[in-house]
Scaffold this motif. Structure first.
Motif, PDB file in Angstrom:
ATOM      1  N   ALA A  61       0.724   4.017  -2.787  1.00 42.23           N
ATOM      2  CA  ALA A  61       0.150   5.436  -2.645  1.00 42.23           C
ATOM      3  C   ALA A  61       1.423   6.398  -3.063  1.00 42.23           C
ATOM      4  O   ALA A  61       1.043   7.213  -3.804  1.00 42.23           O
ATOM      5  CB  ALA A  61       0.043   5.614  -0.989  1.00 42.23           C
TER       6      ALA A  61
ATOM      7  N   PRO B  63     -10.140  -3.152   5.191  1.00 43.17           N
ATOM      8  CA  PRO B  63      -9.587  -2.032   4.513  1.00 43.17           C
ATOM      9  C   PRO B  63      -9.177  -2.566   2.864  1.00 43.17           C
ATOM     10  O   PRO B  63      -9.204  -1.633   1.887  1.00 43.17           O
ATOM     11  CB  PRO B  63      -8.271  -1.301   4.833  1.00 43.17           C
ATOM     12  CG  PRO B  63      -7.844  -2.323   5.720  1.00 43.17           C
ATOM     13  CD  PRO B  63      -9.182  -3.176   6.362  1.00 43.17           C
ATOM     14  N   TYR B  64      -9.114  -3.752   2.734  1.00 40.21           N
ATOM     15  CA  TYR B  64      -8.748  -4.583   1.574  1.00 40.21           C
ATOM     16  C   TYR B  64      -9.954  -5.008   0.638  1.00 40.21           C
ATOM     17  O   TYR B  64     -11.029  -5.195   1.289  1.00 40.21           O
ATOM     18  CB  TYR B  64      -7.777  -5.558   1.799  1.00 40.21           C
ATOM     19  CG  TYR B  64      -6.569  -5.291   2.458  1.00 40.21           C
ATOM     20  CD1 TYR B  64      -5.478  -4.437   1.781  1.00 40.21           C
ATOM     21  CD2 TYR B  64      -6.444  -5.446   3.746  1.00 40.21           C
ATOM     22  CE1 TYR B  64      -4.415  -4.139   2.348  1.00 40.21           C
ATOM     23  CE2 TYR B  64      -5.293  -5.226   4.385  1.00 40.21           C
ATOM     24  CZ  TYR B  64      -4.345  -4.298   3.703  1.00 40.21           C
ATOM     25  OH  TYR B  64      -3.038  -3.771   4.144  1.00 40.21           O
TER      26      TYR B  64
ATOM     27  N   LYS C 203     -11.240  -0.983  -3.186  1.00 46.41           N
ATOM     28  CA  LYS C 203     -10.715  -0.493  -1.871  1.00 46.41           C
ATOM     29  C   LYS C 203      -8.898  -0.179  -1.779  1.00 46.41           C
ATOM     30  O   LYS C 203      -8.382   0.022  -2.818  1.00 46.41           O
ATOM     31  CB  LYS C 203     -11.002  -1.245  -0.611  1.00 46.41           C
ATOM     32  CG  LYS C 203     -12.662  -1.450  -0.930  1.00 46.41           C
ATOM     33  CD  LYS C 203     -13.157  -1.745   0.799  1.00 46.41           C
ATOM     34  CE  LYS C 203     -13.142  -2.941   1.221  1.00 46.41           C
ATOM     35  NZ  LYS C 203     -14.009  -3.384   1.926  1.00 46.41           N
ATOM     36  N   ARG C 204      -8.440  -0.812  -0.619  1.00 52.83           N
ATOM     37  CA  ARG C 204      -6.974  -0.382  -0.572  1.00 52.83           C
ATOM     38  C   ARG C 204      -6.241  -1.483  -1.250  1.00 52.83           C
ATOM     39  O   ARG C 204      -4.846  -1.508  -1.161  1.00 52.83           O
ATOM     40  CB  ARG C 204      -6.605  -0.201   0.880  1.00 52.83           C
ATOM     41  CG  ARG C 204      -7.073   0.879   1.488  1.00 52.83           C
ATOM     42  CD  ARG C 204      -6.479   1.315   2.924  1.00 52.83           C
ATOM     43  NE  ARG C 204      -5.057   1.784   2.816  1.00 52.83           N
ATOM     44  CZ  ARG C 204      -4.644   3.010   2.545  1.00 52.83           C
ATOM     45  NH1 ARG C 204      -5.708   3.933   2.411  1.00 52.83           N
ATOM     46  NH2 ARG C 204      -3.438   3.366   2.658  1.00 52.83           N
ATOM     47  N   SER C 205      -7.012  -2.326  -1.919  1.00 54.06           N
ATOM     48  CA  SER C 205      -6.132  -3.464  -2.683  1.00 54.06           C
ATOM     49  C   SER C 205      -5.742  -2.882  -4.145  1.00 54.06           C
ATOM     50  O   SER C 205      -5.337  -3.652  -4.975  1.00 54.06           O
ATOM     51  CB  SER C 205      -6.980  -4.842  -2.813  1.00 54.06           C
ATOM     52  OG  SER C 205      -6.953  -5.294  -1.668  1.00 54.06           O
ATOM     53  N   GLY C 206      -6.133  -1.534  -4.430  1.00 54.87           N
ATOM     54  CA  GLY C 206      -5.724  -1.017  -5.649  1.00 54.87           C
ATOM     55  C   GLY C 206      -6.908  -0.818  -6.795  1.00 54.87           C
ATOM     56  O   GLY C 206      -7.872  -0.894  -6.278  1.00 54.87           O
TER      57      GLY C 206
ATOM     58  N   GLU D  18       0.886  -1.214  -0.048  1.00 56.76           N
ATOM     59  CA  GLU D  18       0.137  -0.111   0.067  1.00 56.76           C
ATOM     60  C   GLU D  18       0.816   1.222   0.017  1.00 56.76           C
ATOM     61  O   GLU D  18       0.556   2.070  -0.738  1.00 56.76           O
ATOM     62  CB  GLU D  18      -0.906   0.052   1.314  1.00 56.76           C
ATOM     63  CG  GLU D  18      -1.970  -1.066   1.313  1.00 56.76           C
ATOM     64  CD  GLU D  18      -2.776  -0.949   2.744  1.00 56.76           C
ATOM     65  OE1 GLU D  18      -3.500  -0.116   2.845  1.00 56.76           O
ATOM     66  OE2 GLU D  18      -2.149  -1.661   3.599  1.00 56.76           O
ATOM     67  N   ARG D  19       1.962   1.257   0.808  1.00 56.37           N
ATOM     68  CA  ARG D  19       2.783   2.322   0.925  1.00 56.37           C
ATOM     69  C   ARG D  19       3.416   2.749  -0.522  1.00 56.37           C
ATOM     70  O   ARG D  19       3.170   3.929  -0.707  1.00 56.37           O
ATOM     71  CB  ARG D  19       3.651   2.218   2.081  1.00 56.37           C
ATOM     72  CG  ARG D  19       4.767   3.290   2.164  1.00 56.37           C
ATOM     73  CD  ARG D  19       5.801   2.770   3.097  1.00 56.37           C
ATOM     74  NE  ARG D  19       6.873   4.168   3.469  1.00 56.37           N
ATOM     75  CZ  ARG D  19       7.957   3.859   4.248  1.00 56.37           C
ATOM     76  NH1 ARG D  19       7.911   2.874   5.079  1.00 56.37           N
ATOM     77  NH2 ARG D  19       8.686   5.030   4.673  1.00 56.37           N
TER      78      ARG D  19
END
Length: 476
Positions: free
Chosen positions: A232, A405-406, A450-453, A228-229
């Motif tokens: 982003a 979040p994923y 979501k936060r999986s891209g 994730e880092r």
């Protein structure tokens, strides 16, 4: 073409210590195999310039001829299974049988896009309400930057390169710093297959240099598979420079077992899935959500499975053994996550211990009792850890599955396929499957929400990302 200016083996090469960021270390032994210097700024510029020059030539080659080159790449993957698998096993600890499977999958991916690419890239006529002729054309966009991870050092590259090679884009590839030998083997394979110079370039670049490449006006898009880092950071730079991005990031995929005729077999299948790639897969079943009626027996069998395994040599791939993680640092980080969960009240049923010595062996773990107030509830546990949750009904299973979040993938199991599908339909994920651990194939799109891209690779959608969907209208 590749830019790897300096190399040393063993523990020498001190004169390049400030630039030797690309290091191949055997995680089974902790021994340094090889190290390579990062590229100079001049070499970075040369790589981008070569890719830009190659694009103007490559895009003019008929798509059928580009597809033929992709087919030769696939043939070479099939011919070099043992050579490439051995590199992946030594470089990141992948069991040799799984390494062979990864290389064979790469051959299938290139074969798929070689066969289907010309059709997928063909013009699509549409009806024009005002008359005339209207066509949607799929045209390449230019130079692309690929930023790839270590966990599947060949497959991750293949799913990025194959469709874009057929489309007519050219690529600069930054591989993980821990997989330089895999990166060089890939470069040699594509060169040998006849990919033109500059159309695919391996670049051992630093993070600062990669930021400059993203900002370069000659680069039209970025594909990243990673954390994730990293995602982003890359998306932020790309956004400032108006570049298209495809991101495949972390995952904490739910694996929901609503009911089963054979609890032991279901638990064994879940454990085998979790241990694939030693648990280091983005879409691994990191959260097992199990009906209360079978939960205790399910956890007991998972625990038995974990306790039967002993550390082994991934190159031997002996039954009843487990492989190391990709690095000692990765293993230590996962141990810290497990320890924090236990200290917060979770129950460790098996494993979770880091073996002494320089290797990266972490005994497979089974964790229960994870609650929303614990960090582990929200984090991705990237390694051989089976986290199990108990639920009372289908509604609770779905709510728990989506409470993350994923949103990469998810699987639902039941003896009643209609029941499993109802739950699967509610999953907030890019991939949902019923009565299977995953839907794997060159034709199956891969990606999350979501936060999986965002964005997709493989299948028909894999050729729809870095493409100019141009309208051609002719008023007749």
């Amino acid at each position: 073409m590749t830019f790897t200016p300096s190399r040393s083996t063993g523990h020498n090469g001190k004169q390049h210590a400030d630039r030797l960021a690309y290091r191949s270390v055997n995680p089974a032994t902790g021994q340094l195999v090889a190290e390579y210097a990062t590229a100079t700024d001049a070499e970075v510029e040369a790589a981008v310039a070569a890719a830009d020059t190659a694009f103007h030539q490559w895009r003019a080659v008929p798509v059928e001829e580009r597809a033929a080159v992709a087919a030769r790449v696939g043939d070479l993957f099939a011919a070099r299974v043992e050579e490439l698998a051995a590199i992946a096993t030594e470089e990141m600890g992948k069991p040799i049988s799984e390494a062979r499977g990864e290389v064979e999958f790469c051959a299938e991916i290139f074969a798929y896009f070689a066969a289907q690419g010309p059709t997928l890239a063909a013009d699509q006529p549409i009806t024009a309400s005002a008359g005339g002729q209207a066509v949607i054309q799929k045209r390449p966009v230019g130079v692309l930057l690929g930023i790839m991870p270590w966990n599947y050092p060949f497959y991750q590259v293949a799913r990025f390169v194959a469709p874009n090679l057929v489309l007519g884009n050219t690529m600069v590839l930054k591989h993980a710093e821990s997989c330089p030998r895999s990166a060089l083997a890939l470069q040699q394979l594509l060169d040998d297959a006849g990919v033109p110079a500059g159309a695919y370039t391996t670049l051992f670049a630093s993070h600062d240099q990669i930021a400059q490449v993203i900002a370069d006006p000659r680069v039209q898009g970025v594909s990243l598979t990673g954390s994730e880092r990293a995602g982003a950071a890359v998306a932020e730079i790309a956004g400032r420079n108006l570049k298209k991005v495809v991101l495949e990031l972390g995952g904490s995929d739910p694996y929901i077992v609503l009911d089963t005729d054979d609890v032991t077999a279901s638990a064994q299948a879940a454990f085998t899935t979790r241990m694939g790639n030693t648990g280091q897969a983005c879409n691994s079943n990191k959260r097992m959500i199990v009906s209360s009626e079978i939960y205790d027996e399910f956890v007991t069998e998972l625990t038995r499975q974990a306790n039967t395994l002993i550390p082994g040599d991934p190159a031997a791939d002996t039954p009843g053994t487990y492989a190391p993680l990709s690095s000692r640092a990765a293993a230590e980080g996962l141990v810290a996550q497990i320890r924090a969960a236990v200290e917060a009240g979770a129950t460790l049923h098996a494993g979770g211990k880091l073996l002494e010595g320089p290797g990266a062996y972490l005994a497979p773990a089974v964790l229960t009792g994870i609650t929303p107030d614990m960090a582990a509830y929200h984090q991705e546990l990237f390694g051989p850890v089976a986290v199990v949750y108990k639920v009372e009904n289908d509604e609770d299973a779905l709510a728990l599955a989506n409470d993350t979040p994923y949103g990469l993938g998810g699987a639902v199991f039941s003896t009643d396929p209609a029941r499993a599908r109802r739950v699967a339909e509610g999953l907030e994920a890019g991939m949902a499957v019923v009565n299977a651990a995953e839907a794997e194939g060159a034709e199956m799109p891969f990606g999350g929400v979501k936060r999986s891209g965002y964005g997709r690779e493989l299948g028909p959608l894999g050729m729809d990302e870095f493409v100019n969907k141009r309208l051609l209208y002719i008023n007749d």
